[in-house]
Structures are given as structure tokens and as C-alpha cells.
Write a protein that holds these residues in place. Sequence first.
Motif, PDB file in Angstrom:
ATOM      1  N   GLY A   1      37.813  54.188  30.142  1.00  0.00           N
ATOM      2  CA  GLY A   1      37.332  55.537  30.427  1.00  0.00           C
ATOM      3  C   GLY A   1      37.248  55.774  31.925  1.00  0.00           C
ATOM      4  O   GLY A   1      37.607  56.841  32.426  1.00  0.00           O
ATOM      5  N   GLN A   2      36.806  54.749  32.646  1.00  0.00           N
ATOM      6  CA  GLN A   2      36.678  54.886  34.092  1.00  0.00           C
ATOM      7  C   GLN A   2      38.036  54.990  34.778  1.00  0.00           C
ATOM      8  O   GLN A   2      38.131  55.584  35.843  1.00  0.00           O
TER       9      GLN A   2
ATOM     10  N   GLN B   1      38.822  58.509  34.500  1.00  0.00           N
ATOM     11  CA  GLN B   1      37.874  59.261  35.318  1.00  0.00           C
ATOM     12  C   GLN B   1      38.233  59.190  36.801  1.00  0.00           C
ATOM     13  O   GLN B   1      38.217  60.194  37.504  1.00  0.00           O
ATOM     14  N   ARG B   2      38.603  57.991  37.221  1.00  0.00           N
ATOM     15  CA  ARG B   2      38.971  57.812  38.629  1.00  0.00           C
ATOM     16  C   ARG B   2      40.202  58.648  38.959  1.00  0.00           C
ATOM     17  O   ARG B   2      40.265  59.302  39.990  1.00  0.00           O
TER      18      ARG B   2
ATOM     19  N   ASP C   1      38.955  46.399  33.390  1.00  0.00           N
ATOM     20  CA  ASP C   1      38.616  45.107  33.972  1.00  0.00           C
ATOM     21  C   ASP C   1      39.224  43.915  33.248  1.00  0.00           C
ATOM     22  O   ASP C   1      39.641  42.955  33.883  1.00  0.00           O
TER      23      ASP C   1
ATOM     24  N   ILE D   1      43.997  47.417  40.941  1.00  0.00           N
ATOM     25  CA  ILE D   1      42.585  47.718  41.170  1.00  0.00           C
ATOM     26  C   ILE D   1      41.884  47.889  39.831  1.00  0.00           C
ATOM     27  O   ILE D   1      42.258  48.737  39.016  1.00  0.00           O
ATOM     28  N   SER D   2      40.888  47.060  39.621  1.00  0.00           N
ATOM     29  CA  SER D   2      40.146  47.152  38.374  1.00  0.00           C
ATOM     30  C   SER D   2      38.987  48.114  38.575  1.00  0.00           C
ATOM     31  O   SER D   2      38.204  47.965  39.500  1.00  0.00           O
ATOM     32  N   VAL D   3      38.889  49.130  37.735  1.00  0.00           N
ATOM     33  CA  VAL D   3      37.836  50.119  37.946  1.00  0.00           C
ATOM     34  C   VAL D   3      36.813  50.137  36.811  1.00  0.00           C
ATOM     35  O   VAL D   3      36.074  51.088  36.661  1.00  0.00           O
ATOM     36  N   GLY D   4      36.767  49.082  36.005  1.00  0.00           N
ATOM     37  CA  GLY D   4      35.761  49.034  34.943  1.00  0.00           C
ATOM     38  C   GLY D   4      36.398  49.233  33.590  1.00  0.00           C
ATOM     39  O   GLY D   4      37.358  48.557  33.255  1.00  0.00           O
TER      40      GLY D   4
ATOM     41  N   LEU E   1      39.123  62.197  39.299  1.00  0.00           N
ATOM     42  CA  LEU E   1      38.408  62.467  40.545  1.00  0.00           C
ATOM     43  C   LEU E   1      39.359  62.555  41.734  1.00  0.00           C
ATOM     44  O   LEU E   1      39.104  63.248  42.702  1.00  0.00           O
TER      45      LEU E   1
END
Lengths: 338, 548
Positions: free
Chosen positions: A69-70, A73-74, A36, A63-66, A77
Amino acid sequence: MMKRVMLAVLCLCLATLPAYAGNRETDGKLVIYTYDSFASEWGLAPKVIPAFEKVSGLKVELISVGSSGQVLQRAMLEKDHPKADVVIGIDNNLLAKARKSGVLSPYRSAGLDRVPEALRFDPECQVTPFDYGYFAMIYDSEVIKNPPQSLEDLTSDAYKKSVILMDPRTSGPGLGFFLWTVSVYGEDFADYWTRLAPSILTITDSWSSGYGLFTNGEAPLVLSYSSSPVYHVAFEKSSRYKAAAFKEGHYMQIEGAGILKGAPHRKAAEAFIDFMLSETFQREIPLTNIMFPASSATPLPESFSHAVKPEKSLQLSPEVIMTKSEGWLSTWVGAVSK
Amino acid sequence: MRLLWLVPVVPTLILFYLPLSVILAEALKGGEGPSPFVRLFSNPYTFRVIGFTLWQALVSTGVSLMLGLPGAWLLGRATFPGKRLLKALTAIPFVLPSILVVLAFVIFYGNSGVLNRFAMGVFDLKRPPFPILYSFSAIVLAHAFYNFPLAARLIGGFWERHNDGPALAARTLGAGPVRCFLTVTLPGLLPAIFSAAGLIYLFCFMSFAVVLVLGGGPRYTTIEVEIYRAARISLDLDMAAALAVVGAGLTLSMLWITVKMQHRASHAVRGQASRRGTLRLSGKARIFWGFYILLVVLVVASPLVALVVRSFLAQVSRSGPLVWTLKWYDVLFTESGSALSLMAVKNSLVFASLTVCAALPLGMAAAWVTTRSQGVWARFTETAMMLPMGVSSVVLGLGYFKCLALFFPDYSGSRAAVVAAHVVVAYPFVLRSVSASLKRISPSLPQVARTLGAGPFQTFLTVELPLIRSGLVGGACFAFALSMGEINATLILARADTITIPLALYRLIGAYRFFAACALGTLLMGLCVVCFLLLEWMGGESLDPERE
């Protein structure tokens, strides 16, 4: 009364309608996942992304995904159907996990030649380093006249309840400091933490809350980056907060970016990785990300004289971190919960 | 009637249970190594964490309820100037992201905070005299900060319409005021108390940053910390899901108990719907309430006021004194263009308004169907519909993400999805704040209306709705507040360039701009107070005796 309610609800609905008009679609683009604070209005994105769009003629969807680590993770997934091309934010602590998950594909950018050997942390080139920093204790020079000079100094009585740390279970810098103590004390790190405990005021969930406590004067010592004073010098014209140089060396963080396996826009992704090591991108890093740029050709601004660049940098190998850190953390929780 | 069941159940299933089960199935289908449950329960640490989570939630709930009861009387039964504003302020703590709450607490209660510095200055002390923070009591204090206004609001809404008849009869028969309160009034309030207790317990159960920072570190670890660790740091999805299952199991059983107790305690009021009346404060009562309000100010208002004041202060020279300035507000609107902050404000308001518009009918329908049917099934439904509040948003976020990837592979963010996610988190508040009042309404009242020729919808609008209005307004305020403060679902579901106030706040803090974040927080609170007052106004007439 009913009329009033109806009227008010009607007004509300009308007022919100325009928000739903127009969702645009774009093609021929590059999709990037990032953490982020990179995507933030105060981060690197607004400085560098328009420049890249201009030179490449591509449309970038960031795209900010947090947290970082996320980001990984994204990508994990979406392994079977990757939607993004580039992930930004894989650091040396995440590297082993990223390699094990097999979501990245190697790419060696020509720009890597300008990056010092010590920073090329991934010999397989799945992750390309773009900046780095050192963890350090930042102190308030109004309160502390003789700053600590080693991890051991922190355990001294003089710093009773004066240190703010972050929890390695929930925060990146927290994990960094924890690994710092492991790399200095080896298997005896638990003893060190037991000795350190009286000096700790609190252990916060994130860097943000910890540093927030520190700037509010709650404690004179906080864990952060050795380049943190640069922010205060460059933007607040204050040299009150300084980084303490530790003689056993500082633990290092290297941040990198990688291209996803099966990325829909592979060529564009490679161009972006090249761009990350280019002059245009690198020179924005020091004063926006407040980190050291990876390319040695980039000149540092004057305010960086306030950042500590240690003689000795510490690192644990990514594989050791991946296999051992869970066990170490269990020991750690036991040591600090007493 | 049968179809009405579907109104609350279907959205809950789609928006909550579907994503949840997708992520649980994904995580628990097993991979290499031992099952996450085995790893979890073979470690005594797990039991310590669970035990502590339950214990701190229990203590916090008890304290919040005790502090909240007098406030409930004040909001429900007394008339005093500024009551509407006070009511509007009760939902404010829920608006603030936890990091600002932590900062606010430190600014006021911290070792070098306002309170301690003041005391050190007055009594000429070397050490801070009130080491309140970094202890178990700081955790309870922070939870009371969030929840006792909530308790006061929910119980007060119920009390407003409470029938005084039995209490007056008891007094006439010779019971003293204390005995009368304990044996007559308090049991009558139990449905609302259990209703509030369920919510508060859930909230404290899910608490994370506040517990860690203000508790002073890992000694005080809640399940949520471990979920966060597994989902975000260790990237151990199996473990995160296993922990979420354990947490959901625990919260479900707690909820079941409060719902059951609430059912057992509630009884329809026979004959007329309870009388309404308010007291004007005077004489000795004023002194007592003066003390109470002082306490309220100390616990709730002062950290917030300290935060607001801090946003107007800055240091001009290196070690110079703090001076009044608008510098931080200036940062908000100039540094990255005024369009940005305005955009955040607009987005947040749109999301929150839509959330309220959807959460109200949903929560109301849920409350209505669960009250009108008897037996285990209704109680089970009510419990199941409360669960969205009791599942970690970290795990739920992953579930949303996985669902989108399954059903909408081309998803790139939509505002509707954000609103949907907010509604799922917010409507349990509406459900809880109206269900106690709904249960009290004697079935004969709507029956009479029906006999007299009113249709079911008209009956609801003219008979039942006015009786639950206070709870409805309260629920709307909390739904609004939750949506304004929400960050996890927004981050995952919104388009990449959609910014909201809490998101901007986190970004400011991540970029070292702490005091600008305080300024934005102040703006957020101001905005919410205005909206709450608007909601109160829409909710209808005040209870001033003059207007009777």
C-alpha cells in the motif's frame, strides 16, 4: 565523575565518526520502489537484482518503502515529480486505486504472452503480473486430523477458538480473506462472520503476528497462502503444516509491477519489466517469494506438490472492490464487534 | 537566558511541527466529497473507538502506576544485590518491536503457552486453566508490562532524592506508617507520578498491534488502528490526517492536564537539597519484597525469558520434542552472510548512541527552560514539546517524506535524518524524567552558587546537574531503547540499504523465519542491557551505604 562522562562521550563520538564518511552517488540507473519483504535479504531482490544489473549493465537502486500500500502511496505523493521508474507490489486489490490515481503508464511486455489469460488482470497493461497465490487456511496436522473443507466448515463447533485471522483493516491477507467471504456469500457475508465468530481465537494486525502465533502452537488453523506449506517442506523438511482445500474455491492474489508516468529512466524500466517475466526472474519466485510464478513456462519445484492449487479461483473486480469495500468493512466491524 | 529557549524549541519546530503541518495542510486542504471530519463524526463507530482508546489508556496507566510505586521505592530507596542490573532491565520492554512482545506474551501466557501447559500438566486438566489472553485484561497486562518498569524508574529517580524530613516529623507526631505514606510521602511524590502518568498515558494511547492481537480482535480498536488503516490500506490521506488531528487534540489536552497537575503539586524544597539515604532490606520486609519481585518476574520477566529460551529451542523431527540448539543463531549469521547481522548491529548502535548524545542536552534544556519560567506559556511549551510522542508515527512518517520532497528533491536517504527523527521521539522521555527533579530544586540553591562567584554554566554543572543525575540516566536509557526499537522513521529516512536490528527482525518474520527473529530479539536485548549498564556506570556513583 565528570571526567568519566567526558571520556565516555568522547569515545562514543570517535567510534561513530566513520559512519558518516563517504556517501556515494550513482548515475545511469534504475530506481525501483518495492515492499519490504521483496527488498529484504531473504526476499527476491538479492537473487534477481544482481542478475539484472549484469545483463543490462544498469545500476539498480531498490528502495523499500514498507507495505505494498505504501508503494502506491509513495508513487501518488510523488505524482508531479516522480523519482522512481518502477513500482513493484500492485496487487489485484490495489489495482483499481492505482489506475484511478493515474500514476502508471501502460507497457505491454512481450513476456506477457507466456502468462495465462486468467492472470492478465489489467487489460490496459498498466500493471504487469509477475506472480500469484491463493489465500488458504493452513492447519497443523498434528492437531487436526479432519481438516475443514469449506468456509462453512470453519463455523463448526469442532474448531471453537481455533482459528487465527487477520484484520482486513490493517492487513493484505486479512482483506483477501474478507473478500473471499464476500465473493462466496455475497451480501450475506455479515451473517457468515457472526456464525464464524465463536471459532475465531483472535484477529491479528498483520500476517506476521498471526502466523507467528500459529507456529507457536497457539491455534491449529491460520489464514495464509496455499503455498505456505512449501516453505516448511523446503526449508524445515517438515510436512506438519498443510493447506486445506476448500470446495467453494480460493480467493486469489495477483502481484504486479508497473512503470510510473514520467519515469526518469523509461527504457531501463521497460527492460526491467521484461526481465521480471523472464526465466531468470520467474524461476526464483517459487522458493523465495513462496508464490506461483506468473509465466506458465516456469517449472515448479517438487516441494510445490504441497501447495494447494484450487480448481476454482475467486476474484472480485477491482472496481467493485474500490467502490464497495469501505462500506462492507463498516458492516464487518459491526458484525465481529458484538 | 532568552536564547536558551531556542535550544529545545527550534529543533522541535523543525523536526516535528514542520513535517506535521506540511502533511496536515496537504491532507486537509480538501478535495472532492465531504470533509473528512464530517465523514468521521457522522459515524457513531468513531466515538466508540475514541471512547475505548481513552478508557484503555486510563486503566492501563492506573494499573502501571500502582504496580510501579513499590518498585519506585525499591529502586530509589533500598539497597540490594543486583539493583543496578534491575535498573538496567527497566527499559528493556521498550526496545522490542511490538510483534516480538506479542510473540513473547503468547509463548508464555498463551492458551498453549508455558504457563498454561505447566498448569495442565501438573493438575491434569483438559482445558487451559488461565485464559488470560484475548481479553481486555490481556491488553492492560501488556501495557503494564511496558510501563510499570518505566513508572518505577521515573518515580524511583525522584524518590532517591526525596526529603524524608516531613515524613519523619509526621511519624514523631504520632501518624501511623500508612497514614504517613498517604498524607505526607505520596503527595510529595505527586510531581513524579504525574510526570510518569503523562508518558504512560501517551504510550497506551498510541498502542496498536498489542491491543488488536492480545485483545482478541476488532472489538478493541484504538484510534491508531484507524489511522493505520486510512494511511496504509485505504490510502485515504485526508482521513488519516483528520484522525491524527483528533488524536493529537485528545493527547494534547491530556498532556496539558498532567503538566498542570505536576506544576500544582511540585514545590521547591527549602534549604538543603533533600537528603539521600538507602535502606538495607531485612527480615519481614524481605518477604514482602520477595512477593513483589515474584510479581515483577511474572509480569515482565517471564514473557521475555520465555522468548529467550524459545530462541534456543528447535524441533528436530516432525513431532519430536524441542531440543536445545543454536540453529536460529546460526541462521542469523550464515544464511545471508555474517556481514549483514553485524551491519544491523552496528547501525542500530550508532543511531542509538547519537540519539542519546543529542536527546540528553535537548531534553535537559527543555526541562530547564520550562521549569525556570512561570505561567501558562511555560506549561504550554512543555506540553507542545511532549506532543511528538502523541502523534502517530505513520502520519509523521508521511510528513517527513513530503517535507523531503519539498525541500530536498534529490534526497536519497541520510543517517543524520534518521538520528534527528529518533531524537524527536526520544527526548520527551528525557524531559519528563528530569523535569520533576528540576522543579524540586529550590531557586535559592543556584542563587547561592552564583553569589559565591560561580558562572551560570558552572552553577548548572556543579549544583543542579548532580541533583537530577538519576533522572538523566533514566532518560538516557529510555532514549537509547526507543532509538534501538524504532522502525517507521528509519524505513522512510534511511538510505535504501541501511539495515537496523528491528528492520532485520521484521524481514526475518516476513520470510517465515520466526525463531531466527526470536534469536535476533534476544541479541537485541542482550546488547541493550550491556549499553544500559554502561549508561548507569557513566551516570556515576551508586548509592550503596558502604560507600558513603
